[in-house]
Write an enzyme that holds these catalytic residues in place. Sequence first.
Site, PDB file in Angstrom:
ATOM      1  N   HIS A   1       5.483   4.453  12.822  1.00 39.52           N
ATOM      2  CA  HIS A   1       5.333   4.532  11.289  1.00 39.52           C
ATOM      3  C   HIS A   1       6.268   5.758  10.576  1.00 39.52           C
ATOM      4  O   HIS A   1       5.860   6.663  10.550  1.00 39.52           O
ATOM      5  CB  HIS A   1       3.816   4.635  10.784  1.00 39.52           C
ATOM      6  CG  HIS A   1       3.676   5.081   9.156  1.00 39.52           C
ATOM      7  ND1 HIS A   1       2.989   3.739   8.692  1.00 39.52           N
ATOM      8  CD2 HIS A   1       3.915   5.551   8.312  1.00 39.52           C
ATOM      9  CE1 HIS A   1       2.968   4.070   7.212  1.00 39.52           C
ATOM     10  NE2 HIS A   1       3.419   5.425   7.135  1.00 39.52           N
TER      11      HIS A   1
ATOM     12  N   HIS B   1       8.847   7.464   7.893  1.00 43.21           N
ATOM     13  CA  HIS B   1       9.415   7.583   6.696  1.00 43.21           C
ATOM     14  C   HIS B   1      10.657   7.959   6.566  1.00 43.21           C
ATOM     15  O   HIS B   1      11.052   8.627   7.692  1.00 43.21           O
ATOM     16  CB  HIS B   1       8.589   8.585   5.888  1.00 43.21           C
ATOM     17  CG  HIS B   1       7.040   7.946   5.297  1.00 43.21           C
ATOM     18  ND1 HIS B   1       7.004   7.520   4.114  1.00 43.21           N
ATOM     19  CD2 HIS B   1       6.063   7.642   5.948  1.00 43.21           C
ATOM     20  CE1 HIS B   1       5.643   6.988   3.932  1.00 43.21           C
ATOM     21  NE2 HIS B   1       5.200   7.145   5.054  1.00 43.21           N
TER      22      HIS B   1
ATOM     23  N   CYS C   1       4.101   9.500   0.061  1.00 48.16           N
ATOM     24  CA  CYS C   1       2.461   9.727  -0.005  1.00 48.16           C
ATOM     25  C   CYS C   1       2.524  10.983  -0.984  1.00 48.16           C
ATOM     26  O   CYS C   1       3.198  12.075  -1.036  1.00 48.16           O
ATOM     27  CB  CYS C   1       2.116  10.423   1.497  1.00 48.16           C
ATOM     28  SG  CYS C   1       0.432  11.037   1.454  1.00 48.16           S
TER      29      CYS C   1
ATOM     30  N   ASN D   1       9.260   4.398   3.066  1.00 47.80           N
ATOM     31  CA  ASN D   1       9.151   4.103   4.485  1.00 47.80           C
ATOM     32  C   ASN D   1      10.340   3.539   4.996  1.00 47.80           C
ATOM     33  O   ASN D   1      11.221   3.069   4.329  1.00 47.80           O
ATOM     34  CB  ASN D   1       7.865   2.810   4.669  1.00 47.80           C
ATOM     35  CG  ASN D   1       6.576   3.373   4.442  1.00 47.80           C
ATOM     36  OD1 ASN D   1       6.269   3.712   3.182  1.00 47.80           O
ATOM     37  ND2 ASN D   1       5.773   3.692   5.425  1.00 47.80           N
TER      38      ASN D   1
ATOM     39  N   ARG E   1       0.914  -1.137  -0.035  1.00 48.76           N
ATOM     40  CA  ARG E   1      -0.018   0.001   0.095  1.00 48.76           C
ATOM     41  C   ARG E   1       0.890   1.184  -0.017  1.00 48.76           C
ATOM     42  O   ARG E   1       1.006   1.838  -1.059  1.00 48.76           O
ATOM     43  CB  ARG E   1      -0.969  -0.156   1.319  1.00 48.76           C
ATOM     44  CG  ARG E   1      -2.197   0.929   1.071  1.00 48.76           C
ATOM     45  CD  ARG E   1      -1.799   2.290   1.670  1.00 48.76           C
ATOM     46  NE  ARG E   1      -1.185   2.436   2.888  1.00 48.76           N
ATOM     47  CZ  ARG E   1      -0.629   3.702   3.294  1.00 48.76           C
ATOM     48  NH1 ARG E   1      -0.568   4.714   2.437  1.00 48.76           N
ATOM     49  NH2 ARG E   1      -0.170   3.674   4.454  1.00 48.76           N
ATOM     50  N   ASP E   2       1.618   1.487   1.239  1.00 44.01           N
ATOM     51  CA  ASP E   2       2.417   2.746   1.216  1.00 44.01           C
ATOM     52  C   ASP E   2       3.238   2.809   0.160  1.00 44.01           C
ATOM     53  O   ASP E   2       3.808   3.881  -0.449  1.00 44.01           O
ATOM     54  CB  ASP E   2       2.908   2.927   2.435  1.00 44.01           C
ATOM     55  CG  ASP E   2       3.115   4.482   3.040  1.00 44.01           C
ATOM     56  OD1 ASP E   2       3.067   5.398   2.074  1.00 44.01           O
ATOM     57  OD2 ASP E   2       3.383   4.869   4.242  1.00 44.01           O
TER      58      ASP E   2
HETATM   59  P1  HMG Z   1     -13.373  14.112  -2.695  1.00 41.60           P
HETATM   60  O1  HMG Z   1     -12.917  14.544  -3.957  1.00 41.60           O
HETATM   61  O2  HMG Z   1     -13.419  15.174  -1.482  1.00 41.60           O
HETATM   62  O3  HMG Z   1     -14.582  13.087  -2.437  1.00 41.60           O
HETATM   63  O4  HMG Z   1     -12.352  13.081  -2.171  1.00 41.60           O
HETATM   64  P2  HMG Z   1     -16.211  13.489  -2.656  1.00 41.60           P
HETATM   65  O5  HMG Z   1     -16.843  13.067  -1.526  1.00 41.60           O
HETATM   66  O6  HMG Z   1     -16.405  15.122  -3.060  1.00 41.60           O
HETATM   67  O7  HMG Z   1     -16.537  12.892  -3.935  1.00 41.60           O
HETATM   68  C1  HMG Z   1     -15.889  12.953  -5.199  1.00 41.60           C
HETATM   69  C2  HMG Z   1     -16.080  11.810  -6.309  1.00 41.60           C
HETATM   70  O8  HMG Z   1     -15.104  10.965  -5.553  1.00 41.60           O
HETATM   71  C3  HMG Z   1     -17.517  11.259  -6.328  1.00 41.60           C
HETATM   72  O9  HMG Z   1     -17.486  10.600  -7.704  1.00 41.60           O
HETATM   73  C4  HMG Z   1     -17.494   9.939  -5.168  1.00 41.60           C
HETATM   74  O10 HMG Z   1     -18.205   9.185  -5.709  1.00 41.60           O
HETATM   75  C5  HMG Z   1     -16.040   9.786  -5.387  1.00 41.60           C
HETATM   76  P3  HMG Z   1     -18.299  11.312  -8.877  1.00 41.60           P
HETATM   77  O11 HMG Z   1     -19.407  11.870  -8.569  1.00 41.60           O
HETATM   78  O12 HMG Z   1     -17.264  12.659  -8.999  1.00 41.60           O
HETATM   79  O13 HMG Z   1     -18.004  10.297  -9.941  1.00 41.60           O
HETATM   80  N1  HMG Z   1     -15.479   8.863  -4.131  1.00 41.60           N
HETATM   81  C6  HMG Z   1     -15.007   7.758  -4.163  1.00 41.60           C
HETATM   82  N2  HMG Z   1     -14.572   6.924  -4.798  1.00 41.60           N
HETATM   83  C7  HMG Z   1     -14.064   5.712  -4.701  1.00 41.60           C
HETATM   84  N3  HMG Z   1     -13.586   5.426  -3.212  1.00 41.60           N
HETATM   85  C8  HMG Z   1     -13.982   6.477  -2.270  1.00 41.60           C
HETATM   86  C9  HMG Z   1     -14.557   7.766  -2.752  1.00 41.60           C
HETATM   87  N4  HMG Z   1     -14.993   8.834  -2.035  1.00 41.60           N
HETATM   88  C10 HMG Z   1     -15.538   9.652  -3.018  1.00 41.60           C
HETATM   89  N5  HMG Z   1     -13.683   6.118  -1.111  1.00 41.60           N
HETATM   90  C11 HMG Z   1     -11.471  11.506  -1.065  1.00 41.60           C
HETATM   91  C12 HMG Z   1     -12.223  12.553  -0.966  1.00 41.60           C
HETATM   92  C13 HMG Z   1     -11.237  11.018   0.330  1.00 41.60           C
HETATM   93  C14 HMG Z   1     -12.186  10.573  -1.851  1.00 41.60           C
HETATM   94  C15 HMG Z   1     -10.084  11.704  -1.817  1.00 41.60           C
HETATM   95  O14 HMG Z   1      -9.640  12.820  -1.056  1.00 41.60           O
HETATM   96  C16 HMG Z   1      -9.110  10.507  -1.485  1.00 41.60           C
HETATM   97  O15 HMG Z   1      -9.248   9.410  -2.090  1.00 41.60           O
HETATM   98  N6  HMG Z   1      -7.959  10.715  -0.823  1.00 41.60           N
HETATM   99  C17 HMG Z   1      -7.051   9.989  -1.080  1.00 41.60           C
HETATM  100  C18 HMG Z   1      -5.751  10.190  -0.195  1.00 41.60           C
HETATM  101  C19 HMG Z   1      -4.771   9.039  -0.001  1.00 41.60           C
HETATM  102  O16 HMG Z   1      -4.801   8.264  -0.603  1.00 41.60           O
HETATM  103  N7  HMG Z   1      -3.509   9.548   0.444  1.00 41.60           N
HETATM  104  C20 HMG Z   1      -2.562   8.532   0.907  1.00 41.60           C
HETATM  105  C21 HMG Z   1      -2.711   7.735   1.877  1.00 41.60           C
HETATM  106  S1  HMG Z   1      -2.549   8.587   3.316  1.00 41.60           S
HETATM  107  C22 HMG Z   1      -0.756   8.329   3.791  1.00 41.60           C
HETATM  108  O17 HMG Z   1      -0.043   7.833   2.835  1.00 41.60           O
HETATM  109  C23 HMG Z   1      -0.283   8.420   5.246  1.00 41.60           C
HETATM  110  C24 HMG Z   1      -0.187   7.148   5.869  1.00 41.60           C
HETATM  111  O18 HMG Z   1       0.984   6.422   5.291  1.00 41.60           O
HETATM  112  C25 HMG Z   1       0.446   7.332   7.294  1.00 41.60           C
HETATM  113  C26 HMG Z   1       1.619   8.286   7.339  1.00 41.60           C
HETATM  114  O19 HMG Z   1       2.433   8.139   6.547  1.00 41.60           O
HETATM  115  O20 HMG Z   1       1.485   9.316   8.246  1.00 41.60           O
HETATM  116  C27 HMG Z   1      -1.513   6.247   5.944  1.00 41.60           C
HETATM  117 MG    MG Z   2       2.818   6.477   5.219  1.00 39.05          MG
END
Ligand code: HMG
Ligand code: MG
Length: 286
Positions: free
Chosen positions: A206, A208, A239, A248, A15-16
Amino acid sequence: MYFPRKIELIEVGPRDGLQNEPIAIPTSSKKELIRHLAEAGFRRMETAAFVSPKWVPQMADAEEISKYCHELGITYLALTPNLMALERAIAAKAPQIAVFVGASSAFNQKNVNKTTEQSLVECEEMFALAKQNGMFIRAYVSMAFSCPYQGEVTLEEVRRVCDRFVQLGADEIDIGDTNGFANPKMAYERFSRLKDWYPDTVFVGHFHDTRKMALANTLAAMQAGIEKFDSSIGGLGGCPFSPGAAGNLATEDISLMLSELGVNTGVHLEKVKQTVPLARSLSSRF
Ligand code: HMG
Ligand code: MG
């Protein structure tokens, strides 16, 4: 120096490690990586993210990866940033979910298009629904040390998010050094304080490796009593919404260090090492 008898390593490479790769990685290659990691002894892995494919195209195959994890019989974690994600995770029968909320609201806005407070409010319904479905809940506090948008992140900001996660009944709280700006002193002090404030909570580290301190930070967190750490095979990762963040903590580095220290992880060091070239072959960084 204090070394626990056992440490749980949670592999987050599928994933990450892969989420930020610019070129689509075939689902079959991801499955091969997961299989090798399972053979190396990882009992729990973060393999999928039910995020928007428009935001993170590399995670678009979350359903198919989940299905494969069930076939393999492994316990996996899947990222769920909102209710729609949780509904997808429930449909996929994911055993464990990971919610993630930034201690820095500026980052949270970039990452999931919500303020920290808005995400925490959405967590209330998500935790209730996940619990009804018998799911294990990991709760990440991202940018728990520093933030590329806000700068310094205070321990008080981390505490505010932890308070809510504890009230909601998180099964574990994962403290994320998302941009890799922690150092061993900060890691030791923050984890020590958190353990004092929340003695019954299970914390995960966690880190990086942006500034090559992930291993040192892990050792410092171990001194504070932390016994669970995330790592990524080959040191892959980053990310998309944390500019400049490197991969990581590398699984092979932490596995080697713990093996030499006589700390049991249950993973096979040689198999871990053998999996590194496969992981790196999927990344544009190597
Ligand atoms: P948004 O654009 O604000 O969502 O995104 P919305 O609710 O306004 O909806 C817009 C469109 O997205 C709609 O579709 C929804 O159906 C769709 P449309 O009508 O335009 O066709 N939608 C989705 N589709 C699939 N799956 C969903 C979903 N939700 C809405 N779950 C959202 C908000 C949260 C979806 C977006 O911002 C997003 O996907 N962000 C992902 C962020 C991400 O993955 N970041 C990386 C992971 S975090 C990380 O790496 C840190 C970590 O490792 C820890 C650390 O290192 O500290 C975990
Ligand atoms: Mg991370």
